[in-house]
Design a protein around this motif. Structure first.
Motif, PDB file in Angstrom:
ATOM      1  N   MET A   1       0.830  -1.220   0.000  1.00 50.65           N
ATOM      2  CA  MET A   1       0.000   0.000   0.000  1.00 50.65           C
ATOM      3  C   MET A   1       0.859   1.263   0.000  1.00 50.65           C
ATOM      4  O   MET A   1       0.489   2.254  -0.631  1.00 50.65           O
TER       5      MET A   1
ATOM      6  N   GLU B   1       1.820   2.141  -3.435  1.00 48.84           N
ATOM      7  CA  GLU B   1       0.713   2.743  -4.199  1.00 48.84           C
ATOM      8  C   GLU B   1       0.572   4.215  -3.834  1.00 48.84           C
ATOM      9  O   GLU B   1       0.362   5.080  -4.690  1.00 48.84           O
ATOM     10  N   ILE B   2       0.688   4.482  -2.512  1.00 46.92           N
ATOM     11  CA  ILE B   2       0.565   5.865  -2.061  1.00 46.92           C
ATOM     12  C   ILE B   2       1.692   6.718  -2.644  1.00 46.92           C
ATOM     13  O   ILE B   2       1.451   7.825  -3.139  1.00 46.92           O
TER      14      ILE B   2
ATOM     15  N   HIS C   1      -8.477   5.501  -6.398  1.00 47.81           N
ATOM     16  CA  HIS C   1      -7.637   4.299  -6.470  1.00 47.81           C
ATOM     17  C   HIS C   1      -8.056   3.222  -5.463  1.00 47.81           C
ATOM     18  O   HIS C   1      -8.092   2.036  -5.781  1.00 47.81           O
ATOM     19  N   PHE C   2      -8.359   3.668  -4.225  1.00 53.25           N
ATOM     20  CA  PHE C   2      -8.671   2.687  -3.179  1.00 53.25           C
ATOM     21  C   PHE C   2     -10.173   2.465  -3.016  1.00 53.25           C
ATOM     22  O   PHE C   2     -10.602   1.690  -2.161  1.00 53.25           O
TER      23      PHE C   2
ATOM     24  N   LEU D   1      -1.223   6.939   4.993  1.00 51.00           N
ATOM     25  CA  LEU D   1      -1.349   5.482   5.130  1.00 51.00           C
ATOM     26  C   LEU D   1      -2.375   5.132   6.201  1.00 51.00           C
ATOM     27  O   LEU D   1      -3.252   4.292   6.006  1.00 51.00           O
TER      28      LEU D   1
ATOM     29  N   VAL E   1      -5.931   5.953   4.964  1.00 47.52           N
ATOM     30  CA  VAL E   1      -6.401   5.020   3.933  1.00 47.52           C
ATOM     31  C   VAL E   1      -6.707   3.649   4.539  1.00 47.52           C
ATOM     32  O   VAL E   1      -7.744   3.050   4.251  1.00 47.52           O
ATOM     33  N   GLU E   2      -5.818   3.181   5.421  1.00 48.13           N
ATOM     34  CA  GLU E   2      -6.052   1.869   6.064  1.00 48.13           C
ATOM     35  C   GLU E   2      -7.366   1.880   6.819  1.00 48.13           C
ATOM     36  O   GLU E   2      -8.145   0.929   6.745  1.00 48.13           O
TER      37      GLU E   2
ATOM     38  N   VAL F   1     -10.280   1.891   4.303  1.00 46.45           N
ATOM     39  CA  VAL F   1     -10.396   0.617   3.573  1.00 46.45           C
ATOM     40  C   VAL F   1     -11.011  -0.432   4.490  1.00 46.45           C
ATOM     41  O   VAL F   1     -11.919  -1.168   4.117  1.00 46.45           O
TER      42      VAL F   1
END
Lengths: 399, 82
Positions: free
Chosen positions: B1, B4-5, B48-49, B70, B73-74, B77
């Motif tokens: 991940m 990707e970031i 993207h996510f 991060l 996003v985590e 998600v």
């Protein structure tokens, strides 16, 4: 009476006093010299002197540090009261409070904290040098940087618009952190009179706000390391400078509009005594008041929300940025509209530069509002931020 | 991940420096990311996510470092998967 009640009563007296004092300055030296200040584009020394004599320069500072501990609503009230009589006095006082708020909320160093006390003790006046030649009005970018010269930190910056810079005891200036920092890596620094040298390169001769003496200066200063605010300027801007600026400027513009309408009202009142007024000017007056009322309510709400603990309107949120940009845009457009309405109502007498019903100066002063900062820039920023958020507007519940 | 970031930052943050040289805790704004670029980054992350940033997470701090991005996003998600 217990201690708690006495403290509340004392605080209430202090509040009442600050607003009362503001009224007296407004009705007194601010009103008396407003025309002259405007005509000669000169600083309102008399009114600012009166503000100092009445300790009003320390309004935004907590009582524990020697200030009046005024709330944001009280600050907005004072700005509006002063602006009804003299825009230069109101703007100078407001801009000074904005700098003070930055000091109080972000001045995390002994030197900065001590300076706050000095400001209150000696009623020092603070100006702001965020503009820079070549930056196109974007205050989030700097060219000038702090430069190490031996063991001294030097700042050299050309600021095209430093309101009342020639009359200030201290200046808060933005600058790039060091010579290898990108343009938006800015810090805010306190420049005290002894540390700096100002060389004027641009005079102020403008359509309105003529008494603000917003001149261009080459600033050269030695910066004391403990006079550099620890927080990055971006944070100071979003948490304090922008909300306070937009709020207090809006209060000034509302005051200008109020002053103009007040004259229109007085003119109609006098005419009504002599003749039967046709309803047209009365309807215009009423509509203008309704518009002004909307804006003043918005200012009041913004102040309340921003200060309320647990409120959703917090400096760090992008949505708060949108909120205050919107407030500023609305207030600026309303001020222009309402002062022009007043001019229309007052007619010939309003068009003259002097006289009881003259509103020319009010119109000219109000016209600065959409430009300071440019509404297009703000609305463009808002547009981008509004794309980012999916939430719909929900301010009534303030969840 | 994280890769990707970094890749999204490379494409959207408009940094004057190489993203690979930016450490997890480095301040992205100090590295040159403007507020506008932060919005672009945020929109790209959402796309993207397949996540949606709520208002409370749209702050300066959320995008101020790779580590903060991060974390955000985590969280989104994980919540999305529930």
């Amino acid at each position: 009476m217990g201690n708690g009640e006495m403290a509340t009563e004392f605080q209430a007296t202090k509040v009442h006093n600050a607003i009362e004092e503001a009224h007296e300055v407004a009705r007194g030296p601010a009103a008396e010299h407003a025309e002259d200040v405007d005509r000669h584009s000169r600083f309102p020394v008399e009114a600012v002197g009166a503000l100092k004599a009445r300790r009003l320069l320390g309004a935004a500072v907590p009582v524990s540090l020697g200030g009046l501990g005024s709330s944001l609503i009280e600050l907005a009230s004072i700005a509006m009261i002063l602006a009804q009589e003299c825009s230069a006095t109101a703007m100078t006082w407001s801009m000074h409070q904005i700098q003070l708020a930055c000091l109080c909320r972000h001045g995390h160093s002994r030197a900065l904290a001590r300076y706050i006390q000095r400001v209150c003790e000696n009623q020092l006046l603070l100006a702001s040098a965020t503009s820079e030649v070549g930056m196109g009005g974007d205050i989030r970018k700097s060219k000038a940087s702090l430069v190490l010269d031996g063991d001294k930190l030097i700042l050299e910056k050309r600021s095209p618009s430093v309101s009342y810079g020639a009359y200030a005891d201290g200046i808060l200036a933005t600058v790039r952190r060091n010579s290898s920092s990108p343009p938006n890596d800015q810090v805010l620094v306190l420049l005290r009179a002894d540390d700096m040298e100002l060389k004027r390169f641009a005079e102020w001769d403008a359509l309105g706000m003529r008494g603000t003496c917003t001149e261009g200066f080459l600033l050269r200063a030695r910066v004391q390391p403990d006079c550099i605010f620890p927080d990055p300027f971006e944070r100071i801007a979003s948490q304090t400078m922008v909300p306070f600026s937009h709020l207090l400027w809006s209060a000034c513009w509302a005051g200008i509009a109020n002053g103009a309408l007040s004259r229109a009202r007085a003119l109609l009142r006098e005419r009504a005594r002599k003749e039967n007024l046709n309803s047209l000017p009365l309807v215009s007056l009423a509509k203008a008041y309704a518009r002004l009322q909307s804006t003043v309510t918005a200012i009041k709400q913004a102040a309340e929300l921003f200060e309320r603990p647990g409120s959703r309107v917090l400096g760090d949120l992008w949505s708060t940025s949108v909120y205050f940009n919107s407030l500023k845009e609305t207030a600026s457009e309303t001020a222009v509209r309402v002062t022009l309405d007043a001019l229309s109502i007052c007619g010939f007498a309003g068009y003259l530069e002097s006289g009881r019903f003259s509103v020319s100066r009010y119109v000219r002063d109000a016209l600065s509002a959409p430009l300071m900062i440019g509404n297009d820039r703000l609305m463009s920023s808002n547009g981008t931020l509004l794309l980012a958020s999916k939430q719909e507007f929900d301010l009534l519940s303030d969840r | 991940m994280i890769d990707e970031i970094r890749s999204l930052l490379r494409a959207h943050a408009a940094l004057p420096v190489d993203v690979d040289g930016v450490e997890m805790q480095d301040d992205l704004y100090r590295a040159g990311m403007t507020s506008h670029a932060a919005v672009d980054v945020m929109l790209a992350l959402e796309e993207h996510f397949d996540i949606e940033f709520p208002d409370e997470m749209l702050t300066r701090a959320s995008f101020s470092s790779i580590a903060n991005i991060l974390r955000a996003v985590e969280e989104l998600v994980t919540n999305g998967k529930r």
